[in-house]
Design an enzyme around this catalytic site. Sequence first.
Site, PDB file in Angstrom:
ATOM      1  N   GLY A  26       0.779  -1.237   0.000  1.00  0.00           N
ATOM      2  CA  GLY A  26       0.000   0.000   0.000  1.00  0.00           C
ATOM      3  C   GLY A  26       0.809   1.284   0.000  1.00  0.00           C
ATOM      4  N   ASP A  32       0.656   3.252   4.205  1.00  0.00           N
ATOM      5  CA  ASP A  32      -0.414   3.994   3.555  1.00  0.00           C
ATOM      6  C   ASP A  32      -1.425   4.513   4.561  1.00  0.00           C
ATOM      7  OD1 ASP A  32      -1.284   1.430   4.164  1.00  0.00           O
ATOM      8  OD2 ASP A  32      -2.090   0.981   2.180  1.00  0.00           O
ATOM      9  N   ASP A  54      -5.761  -0.435  -1.789  1.00  0.00           N
ATOM     10  CA  ASP A  54      -6.495  -1.328  -2.690  1.00  0.00           C
ATOM     11  C   ASP A  54      -7.739  -1.896  -2.042  1.00  0.00           C
ATOM     12  OD1 ASP A  54      -4.978  -3.024  -0.855  1.00  0.00           O
ATOM     13  OD2 ASP A  54      -5.689  -4.677  -2.113  1.00  0.00           O
ATOM     14  N   ARG A  95      -5.258   0.586  -6.823  1.00  0.00           N
ATOM     15  CA  ARG A  95      -4.061   1.230  -6.269  1.00  0.00           C
ATOM     16  C   ARG A  95      -3.606   2.383  -7.156  1.00  0.00           C
ATOM     17  NH1 ARG A  95      -2.116  -2.119  -2.181  1.00  0.00           N
ATOM     18  NH2 ARG A  95      -2.239  -4.355  -2.544  1.00  0.00           N
ATOM     19  N   ASP A 114      -4.798   2.214  10.633  1.00  0.00           N
ATOM     20  CA  ASP A 114      -6.187   1.848  10.908  1.00  0.00           C
ATOM     21  C   ASP A 114      -6.247   1.322  12.344  1.00  0.00           C
ATOM     22  OD1 ASP A 114      -8.861   1.165  10.592  1.00  0.00           O
ATOM     23  OD2 ASP A 114      -8.449  -0.654   9.472  1.00  0.00           O
ATOM     24  N   PHE A 131     -13.990   2.736   4.301  1.00  0.00           N
ATOM     25  CA  PHE A 131     -13.009   1.958   3.542  1.00  0.00           C
ATOM     26  C   PHE A 131     -12.611   2.783   2.329  1.00  0.00           C
ATOM     27  CE2 PHE A 131     -11.186  -1.167   0.792  1.00  0.00           C
ATOM     28  CZ  PHE A 131     -10.399  -1.860   1.686  1.00  0.00           C
TER      29      PHE A 131
HETATM   30  P1  IMP Z   1      -3.923  -1.751  10.521  1.00  0.00           P
HETATM   31  O1  IMP Z   1      -2.921  -2.827  10.849  1.00  0.00           O
HETATM   32  O2  IMP Z   1      -5.319  -2.101  10.948  1.00  0.00           O
HETATM   33  O3  IMP Z   1      -3.524  -0.373  10.946  1.00  0.00           O
HETATM   34  O4  IMP Z   1      -4.073  -1.738   8.974  1.00  0.00           O
HETATM   35  C1  IMP Z   1      -3.058  -1.428   8.205  1.00  0.00           C
HETATM   36  C2  IMP Z   1      -3.245  -2.001   6.828  1.00  0.00           C
HETATM   37  O5  IMP Z   1      -4.596  -2.366   6.503  1.00  0.00           O
HETATM   38  C3  IMP Z   1      -2.874  -0.901   5.885  1.00  0.00           C
HETATM   39  O6  IMP Z   1      -1.505  -0.997   5.602  1.00  0.00           O
HETATM   40  C4  IMP Z   1      -3.755  -1.161   4.704  1.00  0.00           C
HETATM   41  O7  IMP Z   1      -3.077  -1.961   3.784  1.00  0.00           O
HETATM   42  C5  IMP Z   1      -4.958  -1.907   5.219  1.00  0.00           C
HETATM   43  N1  IMP Z   1      -6.130  -1.031   5.329  1.00  0.00           N
HETATM   44  C6  IMP Z   1      -6.700  -0.551   6.448  1.00  0.00           C
HETATM   45  N2  IMP Z   1      -7.749   0.237   6.167  1.00  0.00           N
HETATM   46  C7  IMP Z   1      -7.833   0.251   4.816  1.00  0.00           C
HETATM   47  C8  IMP Z   1      -8.720   0.929   3.895  1.00  0.00           C
HETATM   48  O8  IMP Z   1      -9.644   1.684   4.244  1.00  0.00           O
HETATM   49  N3  IMP Z   1      -8.485   0.703   2.588  1.00  0.00           N
HETATM   50  C9  IMP Z   1      -7.482  -0.099   2.129  1.00  0.00           C
HETATM   51  N4  IMP Z   1      -6.625  -0.717   2.952  1.00  0.00           N
HETATM   52  C10 IMP Z   1      -6.799  -0.550   4.285  1.00  0.00           C
HETATM   53 MG    MG Z   2      -0.784  -1.622   3.719  1.00  0.00          MG
END
Ligand code: IMP
Ligand code: MG
Length: 228
Positions: free
Chosen positions: A80, A136, A195, A201, A139, A188
Amino acid sequence: MQLTKTGSAVWQRRSRDFARRFRKVDRSFHNFHSPTLTDDAIMQVLISESEIHAGIARLGKRIHAAAQGQPLLVVGIMTGSVVFLADLIRRLEMPVRVGLVQASSYRGATTTGAELHLNAAWLPDVAGQDVLLLDDIFDTGRTLSAVVDLVKQGNPRCLQTAVLLRKTGRQQVTYEPDHSCFEIPDHFVVGYGLDYNDEYRHLPYIATLEPHDLPSRTVEGKRYDFRN
Ligand code: IMP
Ligand code: MG
């Protein structure tokens, strides 16, 4: 002579095919409508291309000032962060090297949590280096915080983190990135490296994709592709 003529005809046909394909992609950009989604699935632009570029320029200045001309090893979390990384490093004027770490989460049909896999095969030696780790989106925060722990094991001189987007109110870890370009609501999003199912992307903006627009067959019981 014959070869040149044949080559030229082939080249012209290829460039006509390319032009036709490009127009198709271009139309879908402007309609924000994807052929792989249900008919009424519409994307909304959340952050425009020019807003992203302005945000990255501001971030580049902050990072440049903090680094005081020291060489920087910029490490992107794949996949990402690749577009973000490509644009940000062109804003930096100190000596820059690039490394990558791959992070993917998988979620089965019956499991509630996602399992995180890290692959550090493309991570250079970070010992004694000033490292800037990029992702990227922040979350839940699990990915960035796990990669921070991984990079720290290599004893960098200092480690900073930057994310393009931070989703409000979703975090499950105490770690916070040092820099984030944009705070976004809990939607999202796709585009600019992010993606859904490995698509979108390449969009030059960030757009929202509502959960009810995502075809369920690609979510349930399959690799949770959009989380890497
Ligand atoms: P986390 O570990 O929950 O912080 O998520 C991180 C990864 O989840 C990011 O590097 C993204 O690849 C993916 N991700 C989280 N939210 C989204 C979104 O809204 N769209 C696309 N990818 C997401
Ligand atoms: Mg990612």
